[in-house]
Design a protein around this motif. Structure first.
Motif, PDB file in Angstrom:
ATOM      1  N   CYS A  66      28.906 -42.442 -19.112  1.00 49.43           N
ATOM      2  CA  CYS A  66      29.388 -43.773 -19.461  1.00 49.43           C
ATOM      3  C   CYS A  66      30.050 -44.348 -18.216  1.00 49.43           C
ATOM      4  CB  CYS A  66      30.405 -43.697 -20.596  1.00 49.43           C
ATOM      5  SG  CYS A  66      31.091 -45.304 -21.063  1.00 49.43           S
ATOM      6  N   LEU A  67      29.714 -45.582 -17.866  1.00 48.71           N
ATOM      7  CA  LEU A  67      30.344 -46.258 -16.735  1.00 48.71           C
ATOM      8  C   LEU A  67      31.576 -47.008 -17.209  1.00 48.71           C
ATOM      9  CD1 LEU A  67      27.256 -47.807 -14.899  1.00 48.71           C
ATOM     10  CD2 LEU A  67      28.358 -45.595 -14.499  1.00 48.71           C
ATOM     11  N   TRP A 103      32.858 -43.259 -13.687  1.00 47.72           N
ATOM     12  CA  TRP A 103      31.975 -42.745 -14.720  1.00 47.72           C
ATOM     13  C   TRP A 103      32.523 -41.447 -15.281  1.00 47.72           C
ATOM     14  CZ3 TRP A 103      28.928 -38.177 -14.369  1.00 47.72           C
ATOM     15  CH2 TRP A 103      29.006 -37.514 -13.141  1.00 47.72           C
ATOM     16  N   TRP A 118      26.713 -48.480 -20.507  1.00 41.85           N
ATOM     17  CA  TRP A 118      27.792 -49.306 -19.958  1.00 41.85           C
ATOM     18  C   TRP A 118      27.947 -50.557 -20.809  1.00 41.85           C
ATOM     19  CZ3 TRP A 118      23.026 -48.751 -17.716  1.00 41.85           C
ATOM     20  CH2 TRP A 118      22.271 -49.894 -17.508  1.00 41.85           C
TER      21      TRP A 118
END
Length: 186
Positions: free
Chosen positions: A5-6, A59, A121
């Motif tokens: 996940c950003l 991230w 994201w």
């Protein structure tokens, strides 16, 4: 699957129920980010925009087993309805060779270098509530922050100051100059 996940804003200091494993890494893809969206509580929040400052994002690995689970978890954390996931959650997946969202090519190239299977994201539009997808000027952001009430401004200030230090955007530097809102190390 190794799913990342950003993040570049409140996900970092306030992940809530987002299922991430361990800490946030500071070597995410370089993306054009700016304080350019009016969000809940009249805050001005960070989003990917064409005219944004190129910054290195963060991230984290997620503790989910499928891309759909990662998208749903990020949508829940961000308050995005199920019907809007297809618009407001960006993703890249190596297995299906599919992607969606702003900067998907850059994010995919970065993810391949790291050997990730998928990335998600937040893919929200910039702009004020009455002008979505229209990049605001700094003067409009400044005017907005000067005209909201004291309590809303405190919440807006806290969001801006708590953004990771490496998210050093043009508008952030100007807000620091104009309001004295230096970043707070979290």
């Amino acid at each position: 699957m190794k799913i990342a996940c950003l993040g570049w804003g409140s996900l970092i200091w306030d992940p809530r129920g987002l299922p991430i494993r361990g800490n946030w890494f500071e070597d995410g893809p370089i993306l054009p980010i700016e304080f350019a969206r009016e969000s809940g509580g009249k805050r001005v929040t960070l989003v990917i925009v064409e005219q944004g400052t190129l910054v290195r994002t963060l991230w984290a690995l997620m503790s989910v087993v499928a891309l759909e689970d990662a998208k749903a978890a990020l949508a829940e954390r961000e308050g995005i309805s199920e019907e809007n996931i297809k618009y407001s959650i960006g993703y890249w997946c190596s297995e299906t060779e599919t992607s969606h969202g702003r900067c998907e090519a850059q994010i995919g190239a970065w993810a391949k270098e790291l050997g990730l299977d998928a990335v998600v994201w937040t893919n929200l539009k910039c702009g004020f509530r009455n002008a979505r997808d229209k990049m605001p000027t700094y003067e409009q952001i400044l005017d907005h922050l000067q005209t909201i009430d004291h309590e809303e401004r405190q919440v807006a200030e806290r969001y801006i100051r708590r953004a990771p230090v490496q998210i050093d955007t043009k508008f952030r530097r100007w807000l620091t100059r104009d309001f004295g809102w230096d970043p707070i190390e979290t």
